[in-house]
Design a protein around this motif. Structure first.
Motif, PDB file in Angstrom:
ATOM      1  N   VAL A 149       5.241  -1.233  13.742  1.00  7.95           N
ATOM      2  CA  VAL A 149       5.372   0.080  12.669  1.00  7.95           C
ATOM      3  C   VAL A 149       6.189  -0.312  11.431  1.00  7.95           C
ATOM      4  O   VAL A 149       5.581   0.122  10.403  1.00  7.95           O
ATOM      5  N   ALA A 150       6.824  -1.285  11.208  1.00  9.71           N
ATOM      6  CA  ALA A 150       7.360  -1.904  10.022  1.00  9.71           C
ATOM      7  C   ALA A 150       6.195  -2.166   9.275  1.00  9.71           C
ATOM      8  O   ALA A 150       6.143  -2.125   7.840  1.00  9.71           O
ATOM      9  N   LYS A 151       5.413  -2.948   9.718  1.00 10.85           N
ATOM     10  CA  LYS A 151       4.077  -3.821   8.874  1.00 10.85           C
ATOM     11  C   LYS A 151       3.111  -2.536   8.583  1.00 10.85           C
ATOM     12  O   LYS A 151       2.644  -2.566   7.484  1.00 10.85           O
ATOM     13  N   ARG A 152       2.771  -1.640   9.430  1.00 12.14           N
ATOM     14  CA  ARG A 152       2.201  -0.326   9.225  1.00 12.14           C
ATOM     15  C   ARG A 152       2.832   0.244   7.858  1.00 12.14           C
ATOM     16  O   ARG A 152       2.085   0.828   7.079  1.00 12.14           O
ATOM     17  N   MET A 153       4.234   0.563   8.154  1.00 13.97           N
ATOM     18  CA  MET A 153       4.919   1.170   6.792  1.00 13.97           C
ATOM     19  C   MET A 153       4.722   0.423   5.716  1.00 13.97           C
ATOM     20  O   MET A 153       4.509   1.133   4.429  1.00 13.97           O
ATOM     21  N   SER A 154       4.840  -0.868   5.663  1.00 15.72           N
ATOM     22  CA  SER A 154       4.721  -1.626   4.347  1.00 15.72           C
ATOM     23  C   SER A 154       3.394  -1.569   3.797  1.00 15.72           C
ATOM     24  O   SER A 154       3.151  -1.528   2.664  1.00 15.72           O
ATOM     25  N   VAL A 155       2.323  -1.609   4.887  1.00 18.14           N
ATOM     26  CA  VAL A 155       0.823  -1.428   4.430  1.00 18.14           C
ATOM     27  C   VAL A 155       0.619  -0.091   3.659  1.00 18.14           C
ATOM     28  O   VAL A 155       0.019   0.171   2.696  1.00 18.14           O
ATOM     29  N   SER A 207       2.833   1.988   2.445  1.00 11.55           N
ATOM     30  CA  SER A 207       3.435   2.112   0.927  1.00 11.55           C
ATOM     31  C   SER A 207       2.878   1.242  -0.022  1.00 11.55           C
ATOM     32  O   SER A 207       2.759   1.709  -1.256  1.00 11.55           O
ATOM     33  N   SER A 208       2.325  -0.237   0.210  1.00  8.96           N
ATOM     34  CA  SER A 208       1.696  -0.768  -0.680  1.00  8.96           C
ATOM     35  C   SER A 208       0.046  -0.022  -1.163  1.00  8.96           C
ATOM     36  O   SER A 208      -0.227   0.170  -2.209  1.00  8.96           O
ATOM     37  N   THR A 209      -0.105   0.764  -0.094  1.00  8.04           N
ATOM     38  CA  THR A 209      -1.419   1.535  -0.326  1.00  8.04           C
ATOM     39  C   THR A 209      -1.247   2.645  -1.347  1.00  8.04           C
ATOM     40  O   THR A 209      -2.063   2.886  -2.195  1.00  8.04           O
ATOM     41  N   VAL A 210      -0.062   3.381  -0.988  1.00  6.13           N
ATOM     42  CA  VAL A 210       0.285   4.375  -1.797  1.00  6.13           C
ATOM     43  C   VAL A 210       0.511   3.738  -3.112  1.00  6.13           C
ATOM     44  O   VAL A 210       0.294   4.439  -4.306  1.00  6.13           O
ATOM     45  N   ALA A 211       1.240   2.767  -3.577  1.00  3.71           N
ATOM     46  CA  ALA A 211       1.498   2.176  -4.790  1.00  3.71           C
ATOM     47  C   ALA A 211       0.308   1.834  -5.384  1.00  3.71           C
ATOM     48  O   ALA A 211       0.185   2.085  -6.696  1.00  3.71           O
ATOM     49  N   LYS A 212      -0.690   1.372  -4.748  1.00  6.68           N
ATOM     50  CA  LYS A 212      -1.933   0.957  -5.222  1.00  6.68           C
ATOM     51  C   LYS A 212      -2.702   2.306  -5.802  1.00  6.68           C
ATOM     52  O   LYS A 212      -3.203   2.428  -6.898  1.00  6.68           O
TER      53      LYS A 212
END
Length: 77
Positions: free
Chosen positions: A9-15, A17-22
């Motif tokens: 879940v933490a990995k998916r959340m970081s992915v 958030s990085s997708t949103v940042a991109k």
């Protein structure tokens, strides 16, 4: 098992958030491009209006010259 789930879940959340940042970075780049295009279009419209005004002046002057020549023909006869 719960540790694995929380890591996933933490990995998916970081992915996510990085997708949103991109996505935000791409939107910012698109916004800058849009502003540049809008500026170019504004400049082009100003140039077109100046050309149209110049053509209007030429047409009015030539129409006035034609009317004056026709009037002088009528007066001389």
């Amino acid at each position: 098992m719960t540790k694995k789930v929380t890591k996933k879940v933490a990995k998916r959340m970081s992915v996510a958030s990085s997708t949103v940042a991109k996505a935000h970075e791409r939107l910012d780049a698109v916004e800058k491009d849009l502003i540049a295009i809008k500026t170019q279009i504004d400049i082009q419209f100003k140039e077109i209006f100046v050309r149209i005004k110049r053509l209007e002046g030429i047409m009015i002057a030539s129409s006035a010259a034609i009317i004056m020549m026709l009037a002088s023909l009528l007066v001389n006869k």
